[in-house]
Design a protein around this motif. Structure first.
Motif, PDB file in Angstrom:
ATOM      1  N   SER A 109      14.831  -0.020  38.244  1.00  0.00           N
ATOM      2  CA  SER A 109      15.417  -0.378  36.946  1.00  0.00           C
ATOM      3  C   SER A 109      16.625   0.496  36.648  1.00  0.00           C
ATOM      4  O   SER A 109      17.637   0.010  36.102  1.00  0.00           O
ATOM      5  N   PHE A 110      16.556   1.776  36.996  1.00  0.00           N
ATOM      6  CA  PHE A 110      17.721   2.641  36.802  1.00  0.00           C
ATOM      7  C   PHE A 110      18.903   2.153  37.627  1.00  0.00           C
ATOM      8  O   PHE A 110      20.039   2.076  37.125  1.00  0.00           O
ATOM      9  N   CYS A 111      18.673   1.822  38.898  1.00  0.00           N
ATOM     10  CA  CYS A 111      19.760   1.314  39.739  1.00  0.00           C
ATOM     11  C   CYS A 111      20.335   0.024  39.171  1.00  0.00           C
ATOM     12  O   CYS A 111      21.557  -0.168  39.145  1.00  0.00           O
ATOM     13  N   LEU A 112      19.460  -0.862  38.709  1.00  0.00           N
ATOM     14  CA  LEU A 112      19.916  -2.146  38.167  1.00  0.00           C
ATOM     15  C   LEU A 112      20.758  -1.958  36.914  1.00  0.00           C
ATOM     16  O   LEU A 112      21.867  -2.498  36.805  1.00  0.00           O
ATOM     17  N   PHE A 113      20.265  -1.185  35.954  1.00  0.00           N
ATOM     18  CA  PHE A 113      20.991  -1.041  34.691  1.00  0.00           C
ATOM     19  C   PHE A 113      22.218  -0.141  34.840  1.00  0.00           C
ATOM     20  O   PHE A 113      23.200  -0.326  34.124  1.00  0.00           O
ATOM     21  N   MET A 114      22.182   0.807  35.757  1.00  0.00           N
ATOM     22  CA  MET A 114      23.380   1.590  36.012  1.00  0.00           C
ATOM     23  C   MET A 114      24.469   0.723  36.651  1.00  0.00           C
ATOM     24  O   MET A 114      25.658   0.852  36.319  1.00  0.00           O
ATOM     25  N   THR A 115      24.076  -0.178  37.540  1.00  0.00           N
ATOM     26  CA  THR A 115      25.043  -1.115  38.122  1.00  0.00           C
ATOM     27  C   THR A 115      25.634  -2.014  37.043  1.00  0.00           C
ATOM     28  O   THR A 115      26.858  -2.229  36.992  1.00  0.00           O
ATOM     29  N   MET A 116      24.780  -2.547  36.182  1.00  0.00           N
ATOM     30  CA  MET A 116      25.264  -3.389  35.092  1.00  0.00           C
ATOM     31  C   MET A 116      26.187  -2.620  34.167  1.00  0.00           C
ATOM     32  O   MET A 116      27.232  -3.140  33.712  1.00  0.00           O
ATOM     33  N   GLY A 117      25.860  -1.360  33.868  1.00  0.00           N
ATOM     34  CA  GLY A 117      26.699  -0.553  32.990  1.00  0.00           C
ATOM     35  C   GLY A 117      28.050  -0.253  33.602  1.00  0.00           C
ATOM     36  O   GLY A 117      29.088  -0.292  32.908  1.00  0.00           O
ATOM     37  N   CYS A 118      28.079   0.055  34.907  1.00  0.00           N
ATOM     38  CA  CYS A 118      29.354   0.352  35.556  1.00  0.00           C
ATOM     39  C   CYS A 118      30.238  -0.890  35.633  1.00  0.00           C
ATOM     40  O   CYS A 118      31.460  -0.816  35.428  1.00  0.00           O
ATOM     41  N   ILE A 119      29.620  -2.036  35.945  1.00  0.00           N
ATOM     42  CA  ILE A 119      30.401  -3.286  35.959  1.00  0.00           C
ATOM     43  C   ILE A 119      30.933  -3.606  34.564  1.00  0.00           C
ATOM     44  O   ILE A 119      32.086  -4.021  34.397  1.00  0.00           O
ATOM     45  N   TRP A 179      22.362  -0.802  24.245  1.00  0.00           N
ATOM     46  CA  TRP A 179      21.136  -1.220  24.924  1.00  0.00           C
ATOM     47  C   TRP A 179      21.167  -0.814  26.397  1.00  0.00           C
ATOM     48  O   TRP A 179      20.185  -0.281  26.931  1.00  0.00           O
ATOM     49  N   ASN A 180      22.301  -1.041  27.045  1.00  0.00           N
ATOM     50  CA  ASN A 180      22.429  -0.661  28.452  1.00  0.00           C
ATOM     51  C   ASN A 180      22.315   0.853  28.624  1.00  0.00           C
ATOM     52  O   ASN A 180      21.655   1.339  29.556  1.00  0.00           O
ATOM     53  N   LEU A 181      22.921   1.603  27.734  1.00  0.00           N
ATOM     54  CA  LEU A 181      22.833   3.058  27.799  1.00  0.00           C
ATOM     55  C   LEU A 181      21.393   3.535  27.604  1.00  0.00           C
ATOM     56  O   LEU A 181      20.929   4.441  28.315  1.00  0.00           O
ATOM     57  N   LEU A 182      20.688   2.938  26.673  1.00  0.00           N
ATOM     58  CA  LEU A 182      19.293   3.316  26.438  1.00  0.00           C
ATOM     59  C   LEU A 182      18.433   3.060  27.669  1.00  0.00           C
ATOM     60  O   LEU A 182      17.602   3.905  28.052  1.00  0.00           O
ATOM     61  N   MET A 183      18.633   1.917  28.330  1.00  0.00           N
ATOM     62  CA  MET A 183      17.852   1.594  29.519  1.00  0.00           C
ATOM     63  C   MET A 183      18.169   2.555  30.671  1.00  0.00           C
ATOM     64  O   MET A 183      17.269   2.954  31.425  1.00  0.00           O
ATOM     65  N   TYR A 196      39.662  -5.436  18.272  1.00  0.00           N
ATOM     66  CA  TYR A 196      38.912  -6.622  18.671  1.00  0.00           C
ATOM     67  C   TYR A 196      38.386  -7.361  17.439  1.00  0.00           C
ATOM     68  O   TYR A 196      38.198  -6.766  16.372  1.00  0.00           O
ATOM     69  N   PRO A 197      38.102  -8.673  17.599  1.00  0.00           N
ATOM     70  CA  PRO A 197      37.463  -9.421  16.504  1.00  0.00           C
ATOM     71  C   PRO A 197      36.057  -8.896  16.227  1.00  0.00           C
ATOM     72  O   PRO A 197      35.460  -8.190  17.036  1.00  0.00           O
ATOM     73  N   ALA A 198      35.523  -9.284  15.094  1.00  0.00           N
ATOM     74  CA  ALA A 198      34.236  -8.742  14.644  1.00  0.00           C
ATOM     75  C   ALA A 198      33.101  -9.114  15.589  1.00  0.00           C
ATOM     76  O   ALA A 198      32.221  -8.288  15.878  1.00  0.00           O
ATOM     77  N   HIS A 199      33.098 -10.355  16.108  1.00  0.00           N
ATOM     78  CA  HIS A 199      31.982 -10.761  16.974  1.00  0.00           C
ATOM     79  C   HIS A 199      32.013 -10.012  18.312  1.00  0.00           C
ATOM     80  O   HIS A 199      30.971  -9.670  18.863  1.00  0.00           O
ATOM     81  N   TRP A 200      33.226  -9.719  18.827  1.00  0.00           N
ATOM     82  CA  TRP A 200      33.323  -8.954  20.069  1.00  0.00           C
ATOM     83  C   TRP A 200      32.934  -7.498  19.836  1.00  0.00           C
ATOM     84  O   TRP A 200      32.327  -6.859  20.702  1.00  0.00           O
ATOM     85  N   VAL A 201      33.286  -6.959  18.700  1.00  0.00           N
ATOM     86  CA  VAL A 201      32.881  -5.584  18.376  1.00  0.00           C
ATOM     87  C   VAL A 201      31.359  -5.485  18.308  1.00  0.00           C
ATOM     88  O   VAL A 201      30.747  -4.543  18.846  1.00  0.00           O
ATOM     89  N   THR A 202      30.722  -6.473  17.660  1.00  0.00           N
ATOM     90  CA  THR A 202      29.263  -6.475  17.567  1.00  0.00           C
ATOM     91  C   THR A 202      28.622  -6.569  18.945  1.00  0.00           C
ATOM     92  O   THR A 202      27.647  -5.859  19.249  1.00  0.00           O
ATOM     93  N   TRP A 203      29.189  -7.445  19.785  1.00  0.00           N
ATOM     94  CA  TRP A 203      28.629  -7.600  21.134  1.00  0.00           C
ATOM     95  C   TRP A 203      28.756  -6.311  21.936  1.00  0.00           C
ATOM     96  O   TRP A 203      27.799  -5.892  22.603  1.00  0.00           O
ATOM     97  N   HIS A 204      29.920  -5.678  21.895  1.00  0.00           N
ATOM     98  CA  HIS A 204      30.118  -4.440  22.638  1.00  0.00           C
ATOM     99  C   HIS A 204      29.187  -3.335  22.144  1.00  0.00           C
ATOM    100  O   HIS A 204      28.611  -2.590  22.953  1.00  0.00           O
ATOM    101  N   LEU A 205      29.028  -3.212  20.844  1.00  0.00           N
ATOM    102  CA  LEU A 205      28.159  -2.165  20.304  1.00  0.00           C
ATOM    103  C   LEU A 205      26.701  -2.405  20.687  1.00  0.00           C
ATOM    104  O   LEU A 205      25.995  -1.468  21.104  1.00  0.00           O
ATOM    105  N   CYS A 206      26.240  -3.650  20.589  1.00  0.00           N
ATOM    106  CA  CYS A 206      24.832  -3.946  20.891  1.00  0.00           C
ATOM    107  C   CYS A 206      24.552  -3.830  22.381  1.00  0.00           C
ATOM    108  O   CYS A 206      23.607  -3.131  22.799  1.00  0.00           O
ATOM    109  N   TYR A 207      25.362  -4.496  23.195  1.00  0.00           N
ATOM    110  CA  TYR A 207      25.102  -4.473  24.630  1.00  0.00           C
ATOM    111  C   TYR A 207      25.304  -3.077  25.211  1.00  0.00           C
ATOM    112  O   TYR A 207      24.503  -2.620  26.037  1.00  0.00           O
ATOM    113  N   GLY A 208      26.354  -2.398  24.814  1.00  0.00           N
ATOM    114  CA  GLY A 208      26.631  -1.083  25.365  1.00  0.00           C
ATOM    115  C   GLY A 208      25.530  -0.083  25.077  1.00  0.00           C
ATOM    116  O   GLY A 208      25.100   0.664  25.970  1.00  0.00           O
TER     117      GLY A 208
END
Length: 368
Positions: free
Chosen positions: A201-211, A123-127, A109-121
């Motif tokens: 919040s767990f249900c919400l972020f788990m749904t977001m993570g699975c999607i 953060w979602n896992l932490l929540m 992947y390009p650098a900006h997509w790699v950064t987005w995946h690492l940051c969002y993924g």
């Protein structure tokens, strides 16, 4: 203590009856005496069995009490199994993502997509991890089992203690729970006043993570599925043409493992996303109306009863859509929407869950 005088009076009335020889021409009087004795006997039996709380619902609960007991104890035991299952499935997804998906994303992947995946993924896992841990370990809140000046709406029939407003008895935990929503076997804990925010919040972020996982891995899933189908077809054709020679493998062991893991990852996350989306939307609708799952059923019955009498039901705990969400998340100022909702926070909810102010935010009176 009240039975002795009644029994004594009944016995004396029996003694006042004349012998059978004296009743010859007085059948009507004998019949009247017998009816009177029958009425006294029925009254005596009803006095022993009378209960002001007895109705058809209590009768059904008494009949199905063994079934309820079995379900409650099985749910209590299976709660540990469900928690272990959630941890196991989540860990398996993380292993696949870190071992297969992230290296592929970083290398292609390009650098900006790699950064987005690492940051969002991450953060979602932490929540997800934070809110699931807090939902399991945080007590839902229980009323004080002692005499206090806190107003209560009734007495719990099982705890025999005052029950504040919005409090209900959990038969699985065998305790009253403040602002009880339901008992969640996936948490092995009740969802109540103190951990309702963590559960949602767990249900919400788990749904977001699975999607997020199912959408991000869609191309990998399609490629893996096509590779497995081609491998099966070619293997079957080679076996039909040659019975004595082992065909050369189409893919290496690592490639086959990658294909199977991608199929497993996508099917699991997509299935959980569909199920959790419905659950999350349902609880979001309840929060918007200022209700819990238990209160939803109670309010529907009360609204039907008032509608039949020409009145309109108003939920006394509905302060408005935005205000309900602000109270639910414990937001006191605008910056808290970031620090209390979008970042891990263990702040306590509004109030102690024992009393509820119904007049601060309301403008429409509740129908009585």
């Amino acid at each position: 203590m009240r039975l002795s005088p009644t029994a004594a009076r009944l016995f004396l009335r029996c003694l006042h009856l004349r012998p059978c020889s004296a009743w010859g021409g007085r059948g009507g009087r004998m019949t009247g005496r017998l009816k009177e004795l029958w009425s006294y006997g029925r009254l005596l039996l009803k006095s022993l069995c009378f209960n002001a709380l007895c109705n058809f619902d209590v009768f059904l609960d008494s009949i199905f009490e063994p079934v309820y007991w079995l379900v409650d104890h099985l749910t209590r035991w299976f709660g540990v199994v469900f928690v272990c299952l959630v941890i196991l499935l989540t860990s398996s997804v993380l292993v696949i993502v870190y071992y297969f998906v992230l290296p592929l994303i970083i290398s292609t992947y390009p650098a900006h997509w790699v950064t987005w995946h690492l940051c969002y993924g991450h953060w979602n896992l932490l929540m997800i991890v934070f809110h699931y841990y807090k939902a399991i370990r945080t007590s839902p809140g229980h009323p004080l089992q002692m005499k206090t000046d806190i107003p209560s709406v009734s007495i719990c029939k099982k705890c025999i203690f005052p029950k504040p407003a919005r409090t209900h008895h959990c038969s699985i935990c065998n305790r009253c729970v403040l602002k009880m929503d339901h008992h969640c076997p996936w948490l092995n804990n009740c969802v109540g006043h103190l951990n309702h925010r963590y559960f949602f919040s767990f249900c919400l972020f788990m749904t977001m993570g699975c999607i997020y996982c199912s959408v991000s891995c869609w191309d990998m899933f399609v490629g893996a599925y096509n590779a497995v189908e081609v491998s099966v077809v070619l293997t079957g054709v080679s076996r039909d043409h040659n019975y004595y020679q082992t065909p050369e493998p189409l893919f290496t062991f690592t490639e086959k493992l990658f294909h199977k893991c991608m199929i497993y990852l996508w099917v699991l996350t997509s299935s959980v996303a569909v199920a959790l989306t419905g659950l999350t939307l349902w609880h979001a609708a309840l929060i918007t109306r200022g209700e819990t799952s238990v209160e939803r059923h109670i309010n529907r019955k009360e609204a039907r009863r008032l509608r039949d009498s020409g009145k309109v039901f108003r939920n006394p705990y509905n302060y408005g859509k935005v205000e309900n969400w602000r109270i639910f998340f414990g937001v006191k100022k605008r910056s808290h929407w970031l620090t209390h909702v979008l970042l891990p926070s263990d702040h306590a909810p509004f109030g102690e869950g024992l009393t509820w102010d119904r007049s601060v935010y309301r403008r429409d009176p509740t129908a009585i």
